[in-house]
Structure formats: structure tokens, C-alpha cells
Write an enzyme that holds these catalytic residues in place. Structure first.
Site, short mmCIF file in Angstrom:
data_model
loop_
_atom_site.label_atom_id
_atom_site.label_comp_id
_atom_site.label_asym_id
_atom_site.label_seq_id
_atom_site.Cartn_x
_atom_site.Cartn_y
_atom_site.Cartn_z
N GLY A 5 0.83 -1.20 0.00
CA GLY A 5 0.00 0.00 0.00
C GLY A 5 0.86 1.25 0.00
N PRO A 6 0.24 2.40 -0.22
CG PRO A 6 -1.28 3.97 -0.98
CD PRO A 6 -1.19 2.61 -0.41
N PRO A 7 2.67 4.83 1.06
CG PRO A 7 4.48 6.11 0.39
CD PRO A 7 3.21 5.53 -0.11
N GLY A 8 2.65 5.53 4.57
CA GLY A 8 1.86 6.18 5.63
C GLY A 8 0.49 5.62 5.85
CB THR A 9 -1.63 3.16 4.20
OG1 THR A 9 -0.56 2.33 3.74
CG2 THR A 9 -2.03 4.13 3.13
N GLY A 10 -0.10 2.72 7.30
CA GLY A 10 -0.14 1.92 8.51
C GLY A 10 0.38 0.50 8.36
CG HIS B 232 -6.44 33.43 -8.91
ND1 HIS B 232 -5.75 33.22 -10.07
CD2 HIS B 232 -6.52 32.21 -8.30
CE1 HIS B 232 -5.43 31.95 -10.17
NE2 HIS B 232 -5.89 31.31 -9.10
CD GLU B 233 -7.24 31.58 -4.39
OE1 GLU B 233 -8.04 30.62 -4.41
OE2 GLU B 233 -6.07 31.49 -4.81
CG HIS C 27 -10.03 29.05 -8.11
ND1 HIS C 27 -9.84 28.35 -9.27
CD2 HIS C 27 -8.80 29.52 -7.75
CE1 HIS C 27 -8.56 28.40 -9.60
NE2 HIS C 27 -7.90 29.12 -8.69
P1 ADP Z 1 3.70 2.76 6.41
O1 ADP Z 1 2.52 2.16 5.72
O2 ADP Z 1 4.42 3.70 5.52
O3 ADP Z 1 4.57 1.74 7.07
P2 ADP Z 1 3.27 3.55 9.11
O4 ADP Z 1 2.73 2.28 9.62
O5 ADP Z 1 4.68 3.81 9.44
O6 ADP Z 1 3.06 3.67 7.54
O7 ADP Z 1 2.34 4.73 9.61
C1 ADP Z 1 2.86 5.94 10.07
C2 ADP Z 1 1.99 6.51 11.16
O8 ADP Z 1 0.73 6.91 10.65
C3 ADP Z 1 1.69 5.53 12.24
O9 ADP Z 1 2.66 5.53 13.22
C4 ADP Z 1 0.35 6.02 12.78
O10 ADP Z 1 0.56 7.04 13.73
C5 ADP Z 1 -0.29 6.65 11.57
N1 ADP Z 1 -1.25 5.73 10.95
C6 ADP Z 1 -1.20 5.26 9.69
N2 ADP Z 1 -2.25 4.47 9.42
C7 ADP Z 1 -2.99 4.42 10.54
C8 ADP Z 1 -4.22 3.76 10.90
N3 ADP Z 1 -4.87 2.98 10.03
N4 ADP Z 1 -4.69 3.93 12.14
C9 ADP Z 1 -4.03 4.71 13.02
N5 ADP Z 1 -2.89 5.35 12.75
C10 ADP Z 1 -2.36 5.23 11.52
ZN ZN Z 2 -5.87 29.34 -8.54
#
Ligand code: ADP
Ligand code: ZN
Ligand code: MG
Length: 607
Positions: free
Chosen positions: A207-212, A429-430, A433
Site C-alpha cells: 500500500g502507499p506510504p503512511g497507510t499503517g 483569482h480565488e 475559483h
Molecule cells: P507505512 O505504511 O508507511 O509503514 P506507518 O505504519 O509507518 O506507515 O504509519 C505511520 C503513522 O501513521 C503511524 O505511526 C500512525 O501514527 C499513523 N497511521 C497510519 N495508518 C494508521 C491507521 N490505520 N490507524 C491509526 N494510525 C495510523
Molecule cells: Zn488558482
């Protein structure tokens, strides 16, 4: 696994000991003369003093004579004179009735001499050598002793220490379910064995970065009562050739000893990249590591209870061999959260902060479509920081909304100097939009308009928030979106009859949508439903490449341009028709710098 640590006595401690020893020896070897005031005199003076009876006591040493005076104000002061070959000295002293002795030079014991000249330097030498060796080793190995060459650096987590459970992971219900099954298997393998089911050897979180993904793996560690080895793919890649493979071997050896247990390899793409990709010749070291990993995964019996988890945001680059059944045979998608997921994630993270009671998470969730879990965690934290900055002890709705903007558009640049003329242009401008969006039936409602500049470079922006979240975008919605992006520039043209550079981001966004309409969504007459493009990197920005001839590519550009031109004309038309309200809204915006969605609607409806 950490190897045994060497005892932690600082080097200074040893130096201290050596210093004390030297000091002690010194005070034995050297006589006390250093502590007395000694006056140098010549031999004649000495003899005169002896004859006068001024001298009380004489010590004759090898190279000098030490004496002290007994008379007058010189009493108790010490003198020294050179030794002269004077055979009558003894007689003279005797006559003057002076106490005198010949001092026998002190002999150091041979044992002490031996220690001083041989053992001590040797010890110092060894100590310094050891110290350097240790330093070098720490640099190369990141700790441990020489024997830990090739040891894996996987950390063993114990559930009590981790403290992350599935409850901390919001949304992602499918992923949790899949992982829960694995945890369950490790706890009661019998249930599965009886029916003849085989548990997957490995599960790959994609999955994409930061999705947990990492968070989910930690939750597995927290929930299962078995040892959990965690290592990042990049930690296998080492300075020394062959180390990666050795590390993999060691990791699996440890895991099998500790079974049942879980091994988690984060960012596995660092070693799992397809073997025929990349530069010519490839990367032998990485390939060896990957081969070792494949071998090890085949080599162990899943019934023993070793489960391999891995995470990656580039699954398409992984070697096919890694993904075949029997290795990572289960793929667990961890996607960007939907509306409900975002709300749940906000709630999970809000548990740690003090909130005002009227906070509306649903609205924040609606305003953050496309945000990852990590973004949302960041939004909550930014909101809390903002509350502290303003000296409040609770986080308000406003804090959170402001931090949404901070995360999306950067911090406010309060001291940015913007001329009145530019400010006027930005305002039109804004409002352009916002007004175009409001006058179309397929646009999301305007939530906020602001002309406060941001650190990201945005001079102002218009925020739209959908009532509901939709996964599909209709052709009408796509066109309305492009028209809304055109609205900013259109307003500048309608009012000032000139254009500025302020529309650069709008142009980029609009073109992206228009292009996707042609090449990916099949929304045009000209190309109908022909595939023109493939997406390479679904989870990382989704860059794509055309799969058409050069002539077709040129034709695509024409069609994209036509869409944009049509939308641009439509935007100008809308604004020409609503010029009065455009002026009116702009007047308010310049005055207040920020308009909320309700204020905007009120003015629009003429209240
Ligand atoms: P990656 O998918 O890139 O490994 P991480 O697991 O490191 O992402 O997620 C980074 C941070 O984002 C986590 O430490 C948490 O705080 C937050 N986070 C991401 N997804 C969730 C989720 N589903 N529920 C709660 N916190 C989340
Ligand atoms: Zn604009
Ligand atoms: Mg991660």
C-alpha cells in the site's frame, strides 16, 4: 538480537588508575626536597657557615650536600652546595660539632623497576589498542564483538514492550482480519492442523506510504504472544559482500530456534527487487541476499510456526519468485483510508489529546480526502501544537481545520509582504475559483476561501469539501473540476484583462485531470475506450507512461488542449454573467482575508 555487551567502564576510569599509580611511585622515588625551600650556595660559603657554627645538620649525597642552618633569622632554611673533593670535610664538620650523614642512594626494588619499565607501558599500550579496535568495530558493525559478523540485526520485540494492538489501527478492517488469522494460528495451531489447513508462510502488506503497514505489523507483534523479529530490508544490504546473505541465514536460524514466532521484513523492496531490473549486470550483492531469502523461505516448515510478514509500497518491483505461492502467498492490501476510515483514524489519534467537545471529526475527514493515516496523525498533532501556541488547554475545531490547511498548504506566512495590487489580483483569482464552483451543479461546495499566503508558496486558495465521498468521478464532475481550476485565471482576465503567473498550479492540476480523461478514463469521443497509458507505480504517485505511437501522442495533446480550452471559455462565461457578485465577494475577501463556506453562501444569495 544484541550480542553480549562489553562491561561499560569508561576509559577515563583506567586512565585514573594509571595516574594514581604514577603519583604514588613518584612520591616514593623522589625525596622530599621538592617540598622544601632550598637555597643554592657555593662551597666557600658552606665552609664559612660551618666554621661559624651556623650549620646544624648536613646530609652528603652523591652530587651535592644538603644542610640547614641553625642560627639567626636563617634558622630552618635549607641550603645546597656542590660536592668538592675535600678530604678534610669530615674533620671540619666534626670540629664544628655538626651532625652529618652520608645518604645512601635509595635503590628501587628490582621488582618495582621491572613493573615500571616493562609491565606498565605494555598495559597502557594494550589498553589503547583495545580501545581503538572496539571503536573501529562499532563503526563497522553497529555494536557487538567480532564474533557477531554476519549476525542479523533483527530486534526481538516482546508483546509487553510494544504496546500497539489492533485497536490502535483504525480502518483497514480487511488487513486486520487477514493478520488476525495468522495470530490465531500461532496461538492454536491444532485447530488448523486437524482440518488439514495450511497457514500461509508469508503475508505481504502492500500500500502507499503512511497507510499503517508498519503499524499493523507492530500490532501483530503486540497481539500475538510469540517472539517477533523485526528488520528492515535495507539492513540486509551491507558494506561487505556476502553479509546480506549471511544475515538472512542467521535471521532464519534464530527464528527457527524461537518458533513459534513472527519475522517482519519492512520495506522489503530494498532486497526483493526483481532480479532482472536495474542497471546492466545487476547488483550481485542484493541478488545473493534475495536468493538466500528465497532459499530460506522454502527451507522451513510453516507447521513449525514461523510466519514471515513483509511490507512494501512498490509491490510491482518485487521479484516474481518472491510472490509465488509457498512464499509470500498472501497479499494484504493496505489502501488509503476512505471517509469512514479517516474519521476513525482521527478518533484513534485524538485519544491522546484534550479536545473541545464540539469537535467535528466528520468534517475534518471530509476535507482530507486522499490523506494517509500518517497525514491524519500529523493533522491532530499540528492542531494540538497550535492550541499550545495560543495558550489554550484544549484543541478546538478551528485548530484542527487550520492544521488541515497547514498539512495541505504549509504554514501561514504572516509577514509576507504583498502589495495592494497583488492582493487585489489574488482575491479576484480565488473568488473566481469559488464562484465558478458554486455556479456549477457537479462541484463540491466551497468550504473556505483565503488569501493568507502559505509557506508552500500558495498565495491563497479555495477549499472545497464534498458532502459525501465518492469513489467514482463522472465525466461531468471531471469537467466541472477543470472549469473550477480555470476560474482563477478567468477572473483575472474578466476584471483586469490581463494574466499573471498565479495560475501555474491550477494549470498543472487541470491538465492532469484532462489528460487522464483522455488516456485513462476513456471519456472522449476521439479516443473512446482505447488504452493509451499504463500506470507504473500505483502506490507512489502513480507515474504513468504512454503506450502509443508518436502521432497518436500528438493527437492526445490536441484533445487535452481542446478540453481545457472549452472549460476555460465556460469559466469566463460564468464570471462575465456574475460580474457584480464577483466584485462584491472580492470586497469582503480583501477585508476579512478569509471567508467561510457559510459567509460565502450568504453573500452569494444576497443577504
Ligand atoms: P507505512 O505504511 O508507511 O509503514 P506507518 O505504519 O509507518 O506507515 O504509519 C505511520 C503513522 O501513521 C503511524 O505511526 C500512525 O501514527 C499513523 N497511521 C497510519 N495508518 C494508521 C491507521 N490505520 N490507524 C491509526 N494510525 C495510523
Ligand atoms: Zn488558482
Ligand atoms: Mg513503513
Amino acid at each position: 538480537m544484541k550480542a553480549m555487551k562489553p562491561p561499560k567502564k569508561p576509559l577515563l576510569f583506567y586512565y585514573g588508575i594509571i595516574l594514581v599509580v604514577i603519583l604514588l611511585l613518584n612520591s616514593f622515588i623522589f625525596p622530599v626536597i621538592f617540598q622544601k625551600q632550598v637555597k643554592e650556595v657555593d662551597y666557600g660559603t658552606f665552609l664559612t657557615m660551618v666554621e661559624k657554627g651556623d650549620v646544624q645538620k648536613v646530609e652528603i649525597e652523591d652530587h651535592y650536600i644538603l644542610f640547614n642552618s641553625a642560627a639567626g633569622n636563617n634558622k630552618d632554611s635549607y641550603y645546597r652546595t656542590g660536592v668538592v673533593d675535600d678530604p678534610k670535610l669530615v674533620d671540619r664538620l666534626h670540629e664544628a660539632d655538626v651532625q652529618f650523614t652520608k645518604v645512601i642512594p635509595r635503590e628501587n626494588s628490582p621488582f618495582l623497576n621491572f613493573i615500571l619499565t616493562w609491565i606498565l607501558p605494555l598495559l597502557i599500550f594494550i589498553a589503547i589498542g583495545q580501545w581503538f579496535a572496539k571503536k573501529m568495530q562499532n563503526k563497522m558493525m553497529g555494536g557487538g564483538n567480532t564474533l557477531s559478523f554476519g549476525k542479523s540485526k533483527a530486534k526481538v520485540y516482546v508483546e509487553a514492550k510494544i504496546g500497539v494492538t489492533f485497536a490502535d489501527v483504525a480502518g483497514q478492517d480487511e488487513a486486520k482480519e487477514a493478520l488476525q488469522e495468522i495470530v490465531d494460528f500461532l496461538h492454536n495451531p491444532k485447530k488448523y492442523k486437524e482440518i488439514g489447513a495450511k497457514i500461509p508462510k508469508g503475508a505481504l502488506l502492500v500500500g502507499p506510504p503512511g497507510t499503517g503497514k508498519t503499524l499493523l505489523a507492530k500490532a501483530v507483534a503486540g497481539e500475538s504472544k510469540v517472539p517477533f523479529f523485526s528488520i528492515s530490508g535495507s539492513e540486509f544490504v551491507e558494506m561487505f559482500v556476502g553479509m546480506g546473505a549471511a544475515r538472512v541465514r542467521d535471521l532464519f536460524k534464530q527464528a527457527q530456534e524461537k518458533a513459534p514466532c513472527i519475522v517482519f521484513i519492512d520495506e522489503i523492496d530494498a532486497i526483493g527487487k526483481s532480479r532482472n531490473s536495474g542497471m546492466a549486470g545487476g547488483n550481485d550483492e542484493r541478488e545473493q541476499t534475495l536468493n538466500q531469502l528465497l532459499t530460506e523461505m522454502d527451507g522451513f516448515d510453516a507447521d513449525k510456526g514461523v510466519v514471515i510478514l513483509a511490507a512494501s509500497n512498490r509491490p510491482e518491483t518485487l521479484d516474481k519468485a518472491l510472490l509465488r505461492p509457498g512464499r509470500f502467498d498472501r497479499r494484504v492490501p493496505v489502501e488509503l483510508p476512505d471517509l469512514a476510515g479517516r474519521e476513525a483514524i482521527l478518533q484513534v489519534h485524538a485519544r491522546q489529546v484534550k479536545l473541545e467537545t464540539d469537535v467535528d471529526f466528520n468534517l475534518i475527514a471530509r476535507a482530507t480526502s486522499g490523506a494517509s493515516g500518517a497525514d491524519l496523525a500529523n493533522i491532530i498533532n499540528e492542531g494540538a501544537l497550535r492550541a499550545v501556541r495560543f495558550g489554550r488547554d484544549r484543541v478546538t475545531q478551528n485548530d484542527l481545520e487550520e492544521s488541515v490547511e497547514t498539512v495541505i498548504a504549509g504554514y501561514q506566512r504572516k509577514n509576507a509582504v504583498i502589495s495592494m495590487k497583488d492582493k487585489l489580483t489574488i482575491s479576484y483569482h480565488e473568488v473566481g475559483h469559488a464562484l465558478v464552483a458554486a455556479k456549477q451543479s457537479h462541484s463540491a461546495p466551497v468550504h473556505k476561501i483565503t488569501i493568507i499566503p502559505r509557506t508552500s508558496g500558495a498565495l491563497g486558495y479555495t477549499m472545497q469539501v464534498d458532502e459525501r465521498e465518492t469513489v467514482l468521478m463522472s465525466k461531468e464532475q471531471a469537467l466541472d473540476k477543470i472549469t473550477t481550476f480555470m476560474g482563477g485565471r478567468a477572473a483575472e482576465e474578466v476584471i483586469f484583462n490581463t494574466v499573471t503567473s498565479g495560475a501555474s498550479n491550477d494549470i498543472e492540476q487541470a491538465t492532469k485531470i484532462a489528460r487522464a480523461m483522455v488516456t485513462r478514463y476513456g471519456m472522449t469521443e476521439e479516443f473512446d475506450m482505447m488504452a493509451l497509458e499504463t500506470v507504473n507505480n500505483a502506490y507512489l504517485g502513480g507515474d504513468s507512461s504512454l503506450i502509443v505511437s508518436a502521432e497518436t501522442a500528438a493527437k492526445i495533446d490536441d484533445v487535452v488542449l481542446k478540453i481545457i480550452k472549452t472549460c476555460h471559455q465556460k469559466a469566463i462565461h460564468i464570471l462575465e454573467e456574475n460580474k457584480d457578485i464577483l466584485h462584491e465577494l472580492t470586497k469582503y475577501l480583501i477585508e476579512k482575508e478569509t471567508l467561510s463556506g457559510e459567509e460565502f453562501m450568504q453573500i452569494l444569495e444576497g443577504q
